[in-house]
Design a protein around this motif. Structure first.
Motif, short mmCIF file in Angstrom:
data_model
loop_
_atom_site.label_atom_id
_atom_site.label_comp_id
_atom_site.label_asym_id
_atom_site.label_seq_id
_atom_site.Cartn_x
_atom_site.Cartn_y
_atom_site.Cartn_z
N LEU A 1 -5.59 2.76 9.33
CA LEU A 1 -5.38 3.59 8.14
C LEU A 1 -6.49 3.40 7.10
O LEU A 1 -6.51 4.09 6.09
CB LEU A 1 -4.04 3.25 7.50
CG LEU A 1 -2.81 3.55 8.33
CD1 LEU A 1 -1.57 2.93 7.69
CD2 LEU A 1 -2.63 5.04 8.52
N ASN A 2 -7.35 2.42 7.36
CA ASN A 2 -8.42 2.09 6.41
C ASN A 2 -7.83 1.63 5.07
O ASN A 2 -8.28 2.03 3.99
CB ASN A 2 -9.38 3.27 6.23
CG ASN A 2 -10.75 2.82 5.79
OD1 ASN A 2 -11.13 1.67 6.01
ND2 ASN A 2 -11.49 3.72 5.18
N LEU A 3 -6.80 0.79 5.16
CA LEU A 3 -6.13 0.19 4.00
C LEU A 3 -6.16 -1.31 4.15
O LEU A 3 -6.30 -1.82 5.26
CB LEU A 3 -4.66 0.60 3.95
CG LEU A 3 -4.30 2.06 3.81
CD1 LEU A 3 -2.81 2.26 4.02
CD2 LEU A 3 -4.71 2.57 2.44
N ASN A 4 -5.95 -2.03 3.06
CA ASN A 4 -5.79 -3.47 3.25
C ASN A 4 -4.35 -3.74 3.69
O ASN A 4 -3.45 -2.94 3.45
CB ASN A 4 -6.24 -4.28 2.02
CG ASN A 4 -5.28 -4.23 0.86
OD1 ASN A 4 -4.07 -4.31 1.05
ND2 ASN A 4 -5.81 -4.14 -0.33
N ARG A 5 -4.14 -4.85 4.35
CA ARG A 5 -2.84 -5.16 4.93
C ARG A 5 -1.75 -5.22 3.86
O ARG A 5 -0.63 -4.79 4.07
CB ARG A 5 -2.88 -6.48 5.72
CG ARG A 5 -1.62 -6.65 6.58
CD ARG A 5 -1.37 -8.09 6.95
NE ARG A 5 -1.15 -8.96 5.81
CZ ARG A 5 -0.02 -9.04 5.11
NH1 ARG A 5 1.01 -8.30 5.41
NH2 ARG A 5 0.08 -9.86 4.08
N GLY A 6 -2.08 -5.75 2.70
CA GLY A 6 -1.09 -5.86 1.63
C GLY A 6 -0.55 -4.51 1.18
O GLY A 6 0.65 -4.37 0.92
N THR A 7 -1.42 -3.53 1.11
CA THR A 7 -0.98 -2.18 0.73
C THR A 7 0.00 -1.65 1.77
O THR A 7 1.08 -1.15 1.43
CB THR A 7 -2.19 -1.23 0.61
OG1 THR A 7 -3.05 -1.72 -0.42
CG2 THR A 7 -1.74 0.19 0.29
N TYR A 8 -0.37 -1.80 3.05
CA TYR A 8 0.53 -1.33 4.10
C TYR A 8 1.85 -2.11 4.08
O TYR A 8 2.92 -1.53 4.22
CB TYR A 8 -0.11 -1.38 5.49
CG TYR A 8 0.90 -0.94 6.51
CD1 TYR A 8 1.16 0.41 6.68
CD2 TYR A 8 1.66 -1.85 7.23
CE1 TYR A 8 2.15 0.84 7.54
CE2 TYR A 8 2.65 -1.43 8.09
CZ TYR A 8 2.89 -0.09 8.25
OH TYR A 8 3.88 0.33 9.09
N ALA A 9 1.78 -3.41 3.89
CA ALA A 9 2.99 -4.23 3.86
C ALA A 9 3.95 -3.73 2.78
O ALA A 9 5.17 -3.70 2.98
CB ALA A 9 2.64 -5.70 3.64
N HIS A 10 3.40 -3.31 1.64
CA HIS A 10 4.25 -2.77 0.57
C HIS A 10 4.93 -1.47 0.99
O HIS A 10 6.02 -1.16 0.50
CB HIS A 10 3.44 -2.59 -0.71
CG HIS A 10 3.26 -3.85 -1.46
ND1 HIS A 10 2.04 -4.46 -1.61
CD2 HIS A 10 4.16 -4.65 -2.09
CE1 HIS A 10 2.19 -5.57 -2.31
NE2 HIS A 10 3.47 -5.72 -2.60
N TYR A 11 4.30 -0.69 1.88
CA TYR A 11 4.96 0.51 2.39
C TYR A 11 6.22 0.11 3.16
O TYR A 11 7.28 0.70 2.97
CB TYR A 11 4.06 1.30 3.35
CG TYR A 11 2.81 1.89 2.75
CD1 TYR A 11 2.63 2.03 1.38
CD2 TYR A 11 1.80 2.33 3.58
CE1 TYR A 11 1.48 2.59 0.86
CE2 TYR A 11 0.65 2.89 3.08
CZ TYR A 11 0.48 3.03 1.72
OH TYR A 11 -0.66 3.58 1.22
N GLU A 12 6.10 -0.89 4.03
CA GLU A 12 7.24 -1.32 4.84
C GLU A 12 8.33 -1.96 3.98
O GLU A 12 9.51 -1.90 4.34
CB GLU A 12 6.81 -2.29 5.94
CG GLU A 12 6.10 -1.60 7.08
CD GLU A 12 5.88 -2.48 8.29
OE1 GLU A 12 6.43 -3.61 8.36
OE2 GLU A 12 5.14 -2.05 9.19
N LEU A 13 7.95 -2.55 2.88
CA LEU A 13 8.92 -3.18 1.97
C LEU A 13 9.50 -2.19 0.97
O LEU A 13 10.30 -2.56 0.11
CB LEU A 13 8.26 -4.34 1.23
CG LEU A 13 7.85 -5.52 2.09
CD1 LEU A 13 6.99 -6.50 1.28
CD2 LEU A 13 9.07 -6.23 2.67
N ASN A 14 9.06 -0.93 1.06
CA ASN A 14 9.50 0.13 0.14
C ASN A 14 9.13 -0.18 -1.31
O ASN A 14 9.82 0.24 -2.23
CB ASN A 14 11.00 0.40 0.28
CG ASN A 14 11.34 0.97 1.62
OD1 ASN A 14 10.81 2.00 2.02
ND2 ASN A 14 12.20 0.28 2.36
#
Length: 114
Positions: free
Chosen positions: A24-37
């Motif tokens: 996605l060309n994102l940092n992992r923390g940004t994506y992790a926040h998606y999964e955590l809503n």
């Protein structure tokens, strides 16, 4: 919720958060926040996610597997200029989202007739 669906889809593809965030060309923390809503992806990220997982944007947002609204609609809903009007959309119950989609489609059809 969106984050639950993302996690389920990611684990079904045997991808780590790091691997998916790189796609996605994102940092992992940004994506992790998606999964955590805690954060919601923008339209471009949702489009990439729908392509990676081979699901519709409707499914990602609403969980409805049988709905396939035009991507242009989601692009407008998720545009930062209009998002103020729909800021609660991603946290709304599925039946409210379905109702809003029907309303939006009605407006578009009405405007075509003008």
């Amino acid at each position: 919720m969106l984050g639950d669906r993302l996690k389920k889809l990611r684990t079904a593809k045997n991808l780590s958060q790091q691997e998916l965030s790189q796609k996605l060309n994102l940092n992992r923390g940004t994506y992790a926040h998606y999964e955590l809503n805690k954060r919601h992806p923008d339209y471009e990220s949702l489009k990439k996610l729908s392509d990676i997982f081979n699901v519709s944007i409707d499914y990602l947002i609403t969980g409805n597997e049988h709905s396939n609204s035009p991507e242009e609609m989601w692009k407008e809903f998720l545009d930062p200029k209009t998002q103020i009007f729909f800021k609660d959309l991603q946290d709304a119950p599925e039946e409210k989202i379905d109702e809003l989609i029907r309303f939006w489609e009605f407006i578009k059809e009405r405007d075509k007739k003008k």
